[in-house]
Design a protein around this motif. Structure first.
Motif, mmCIF file in Angstrom:
data_model
loop_
_atom_site.group_PDB
_atom_site.id
_atom_site.type_symbol
_atom_site.label_atom_id
_atom_site.label_comp_id
_atom_site.label_asym_id
_atom_site.label_seq_id
_atom_site.Cartn_x
_atom_site.Cartn_y
_atom_site.Cartn_z
ATOM 1 N N GLU A 14 0.712 -1.242 0.090
ATOM 2 C CA GLU A 14 -0.083 0.105 -0.172
ATOM 3 C C GLU A 14 0.766 1.207 -0.212
ATOM 4 O O GLU A 14 0.546 2.155 -0.518
ATOM 5 C CB GLU A 14 -1.055 0.002 1.279
ATOM 6 C CG GLU A 14 -2.093 -0.837 0.969
ATOM 7 C CD GLU A 14 -1.987 -2.114 1.965
ATOM 8 O OE1 GLU A 14 -2.765 -2.784 2.036
ATOM 9 O OE2 GLU A 14 -0.636 -2.657 2.117
ATOM 10 N N ARG A 44 -1.999 2.594 -2.687
ATOM 11 C CA ARG A 44 -3.170 2.135 -2.981
ATOM 12 C C ARG A 44 -3.689 1.125 -1.991
ATOM 13 O O ARG A 44 -2.852 0.512 -1.546
ATOM 14 C CB ARG A 44 -3.414 1.555 -4.299
ATOM 15 C CG ARG A 44 -3.310 2.614 -5.367
ATOM 16 C CD ARG A 44 -3.270 1.751 -6.737
ATOM 17 N NE ARG A 44 -3.557 2.735 -7.803
ATOM 18 C CZ ARG A 44 -4.367 2.537 -9.098
ATOM 19 N NH1 ARG A 44 -4.506 1.096 -9.277
ATOM 20 N NH2 ARG A 44 -4.651 3.300 -9.686
ATOM 21 N N GLN A 45 -5.051 1.020 -1.514
ATOM 22 C CA GLN A 45 -5.443 0.255 -0.482
ATOM 23 C C GLN A 45 -5.391 -1.317 -1.351
ATOM 24 O O GLN A 45 -5.563 -1.325 -2.296
ATOM 25 C CB GLN A 45 -7.048 0.571 -0.058
ATOM 26 C CG GLN A 45 -7.233 1.066 1.060
ATOM 27 C CD GLN A 45 -8.563 0.994 1.507
ATOM 28 O OE1 GLN A 45 -9.467 1.395 0.681
ATOM 29 N NE2 GLN A 45 -8.881 0.825 2.835
#
Length: 159
Positions: A89, A94-95
């Protein structure tokens, strides 16, 4: 027969040897793990949603989940060539992102949820350990165990 057919369809294997990339794995049934992941392209760094299948030390991907004996994978990664699989992440911002690295490249994936990300990391990690040719049983690291003190010489009492 199947091996030569695979070579004719796929070209030489991504593992660099003469073995077909599928290694005779029947990827169309009985997967250790299967599901959607978003994968970054190898050359053009766009993100594409692909159906992944992990089975017998190989991570295959396809355009959709309707896989049959006649399906041709869009790609395959022999996990024996992988060194690490871990969350990413912070790298991608980004998740649910994770990375899979080999000695020559790092590939990035995004799961749909935290639980799926963790399940993929665990499944791929187990497969790396099971199929790695470079790790012997004596070298397997148990990451759950606490750090151990230096080995005692004979005659010293145990703590």
């Amino acid at each position: 027969m199947a091996a030569s057919l695979w070579r004719a369809v796929m070209g030489s294997s991504s593992s660099g040897g003469d073995d077909p990339a599928s290694g005779g794995v029947e990827f169309w049934h009985g997967a250790e793990r299967a599901g959607w992941l978003t994968k970054q392209g190898e050359y053009i760094k766009t993100w594409r949603r692909r159906w992944f299948v992990l089975k017998q030390g190989r991570l295959f991907w396809f355009k959709d989940p309707a896989i049959t004996r006649a399906s041709v994978p869009r790609g395959v990664i022999p996990v024996s060539s992988c060194l690490t699989v871990k969350g990413a992440e912070d790298v991608l911002n980004r998740q649910f992102a994770f990375e899979l690295s080999t000695p020559t490249e790092t590939m990035y994936f995004i799961a749909d949820a935290e639980k799926e990300k963790e399940e993929w990391i665990n499944s791929i990690g187990r497969s790396i350990v099971q199929h790695s040719r470079s790790v012997t049983d004596g070298e397997v690291v148990d990451y759950d165990s606490r750090p151990q003190p230096a080995p005692k010489t004979k005659g010293e009492p145990e703590e």
